[in-house]
Write a protein that holds these residues in place. Structure first.
Motif, PDB file in Angstrom:
ATOM      1  N   HIS A 274       5.532   1.727   7.869  1.00 41.86           N
ATOM      2  CA  HIS A 274       4.930   2.293   6.650  1.00 41.86           C
ATOM      3  C   HIS A 274       5.572   3.622   6.254  1.00 41.86           C
ATOM      4  CE1 HIS A 274       1.786   2.902   3.688  1.00 41.86           C
ATOM      5  NE2 HIS A 274       1.638   4.121   4.158  1.00 41.86           N
TER       6      HIS A 274
ATOM      7  N   ALA B 261       2.088  -5.748   4.910  1.00 45.97           N
ATOM      8  CA  ALA B 261       1.378  -4.691   4.201  1.00 45.97           C
ATOM      9  C   ALA B 261       1.966  -3.312   4.482  1.00 45.97           C
ATOM     10  CB  ALA B 261      -0.106  -4.715   4.567  1.00 45.97           C
TER      11      ALA B 261
ATOM     12  N   ASP C  13       7.316  -1.806   1.962  1.00 47.00           N
ATOM     13  CA  ASP C  13       7.247  -1.358   0.565  1.00 47.00           C
ATOM     14  C   ASP C  13       7.253  -2.522  -0.412  1.00 47.00           C
ATOM     15  OD1 ASP C  13       7.433   1.529   1.103  1.00 47.00           O
ATOM     16  OD2 ASP C  13       9.425   1.022   1.844  1.00 47.00           O
TER      17      ASP C  13
ATOM     18  N   TYR D 281      -3.751  -0.680   6.236  1.00 53.23           N
ATOM     19  CA  TYR D 281      -2.598  -1.096   5.438  1.00 53.23           C
ATOM     20  C   TYR D 281      -2.970  -2.219   4.476  1.00 53.23           C
ATOM     21  CZ  TYR D 281      -0.573   1.707   9.067  1.00 53.23           C
ATOM     22  OH  TYR D 281      -0.321   2.748   9.919  1.00 53.23           O
TER      23      TYR D 281
ATOM     24  N   SER E  11      -4.946  -0.584   1.673  1.00 55.63           N
ATOM     25  CA  SER E  11      -4.024   0.172   0.836  1.00 55.63           C
ATOM     26  C   SER E  11      -3.200  -0.754  -0.057  1.00 55.63           C
ATOM     27  CB  SER E  11      -3.093   1.009   1.722  1.00 55.63           C
ATOM     28  OG  SER E  11      -2.128   1.681   0.954  1.00 55.63           O
ATOM     29  N   LYS E  12      -2.768  -1.873   0.484  1.00 51.08           N
ATOM     30  CA  LYS E  12      -1.903  -2.794  -0.265  1.00 51.08           C
ATOM     31  C   LYS E  12      -2.689  -3.671  -1.237  1.00 51.08           C
ATOM     32  CE  LYS E  12       2.046  -3.667   0.735  1.00 51.08           C
ATOM     33  NZ  LYS E  12       3.289  -3.010   0.300  1.00 51.08           N
TER      34      LYS E  12
ATOM     35  N   SER F 186      -1.804  -8.591  -4.836  1.00 51.01           N
ATOM     36  CA  SER F 186      -0.902  -7.464  -4.526  1.00 51.01           C
ATOM     37  C   SER F 186      -0.362  -7.424  -3.100  1.00 51.01           C
ATOM     38  CB  SER F 186      -1.581  -6.124  -4.853  1.00 51.01           C
ATOM     39  OG  SER F 186      -1.944  -6.067  -6.206  1.00 51.01           O
ATOM     40  N   LEU F 187      -0.528  -8.486  -2.334  1.00 54.22           N
ATOM     41  CA  LEU F 187       0.041  -8.522  -0.991  1.00 54.22           C
ATOM     42  C   LEU F 187       1.530  -8.864  -1.054  1.00 54.22           C
ATOM     43  CD1 LEU F 187      -0.374  -8.447   2.105  1.00 54.22           C
ATOM     44  CD2 LEU F 187      -0.948 -10.878   1.982  1.00 54.22           C
TER      45      LEU F 187
ATOM     46  N   HIS G 149       4.981  -9.252  -3.640  1.00 48.74           N
ATOM     47  CA  HIS G 149       5.520  -8.792  -4.925  1.00 48.74           C
ATOM     48  C   HIS G 149       6.381  -9.831  -5.629  1.00 48.74           C
ATOM     49  CE1 HIS G 149       4.805  -5.072  -2.507  1.00 48.74           C
ATOM     50  NE2 HIS G 149       4.144  -4.784  -3.604  1.00 48.74           N
TER      51      HIS G 149
END
Length: 199
Positions: free
Chosen positions: A27, A50, A53, A80, A83-84, A109-110, A112
């Motif tokens: 992270h 997670a 980036d 994490y 947050s992700k 959003s896990l 991209h």
């Protein structure tokens, strides 16, 4: 996990902290980290995703958090994941251990990018090339800025709390039964048909 029952409390917590160190190292790595997922990722593997980036996966990829089915708690990866994915999606996924698809992971959003019509390595390299267009120091400073704004994940007391939670879960009767059942390729005691409420 099975060895936790033989460890002292301090050894158990120290062992659990190793996972904190792993996820936090990814992270907080100073340059961008791209995670490529082939096929499936469950539990701690999703924690690795997670921590990164940028995440790329195959269209057929599936994901799940099976911890509660094993009688343990996803404490190490939870900061994490929240947050992700955000609190709402994290609640849904961490409490319901069913697998979910690449498209669902992307919507939450896990993930991209999904490699739909190209090989995943080709997709990952194209994303890496796009990232590499940024100035090296600007990329490092941007990551440092993002990390500075993530106060929750940087809170050392939160890490200790998470390490204690997973350490306790590992030596609990549910944790031991869940891990034992996993290795014996059977359902844990609480998943017997008579224990599952009918819908």
């Amino acid at each position: 996990m099975k060895a936790g029952i033989q460890q002292s409390k301090t050894e158990n917590i120290d062992d659990a902290k190793l996972f904190n160190t792993l996820f936090e190292s990814i992270h907080t790595f100073p340059t961008p980290v791209i995670c490529e997922v082939k096929k499936s990722a469950f539990g701690g593997a999703v924690g690795l995703m997670a921590s990164a980036d940028i995440v790329v996966c195959e269209a057929c990829s599936t994901f799940a958090f099976p911890e509660v089915k094993l009688g343990i708690i996803p404490a190490t990866i939870a900061p994490y994941i929240i947050s992700k994915m955000g609190n709402s999606n994290a609640r849904k996924r961490l409490l319901i251990p069913n697998p979910f698809t690449a498209k669902e992971a992307q919507a939450e959003s896990l993930v991209h990018f999904i490699a739909d019509n190209v090989p995943i390595r080709e997709k990952t390299l194209s994303i890496a090339q796009a990232v590499a267009q940024g100035a090296p120091d600007a990329l490092i400073q941007t990551k440092a800025l993002i990390q500075r704004l993530e106060e929750c994940v940087d809170d050392e007391s939160a890490f200790l709390f998470c390490a204690r939670m997973i350490a306790n879960a590992r030596i609990s009767s549910e944790g031991q039964e869940g891990v034992k059942a996993f290795f014996e390729k059977r359902k844990p005691a609480w998943n017997n048909e008579e224990n599952i409420p009918s819908v």
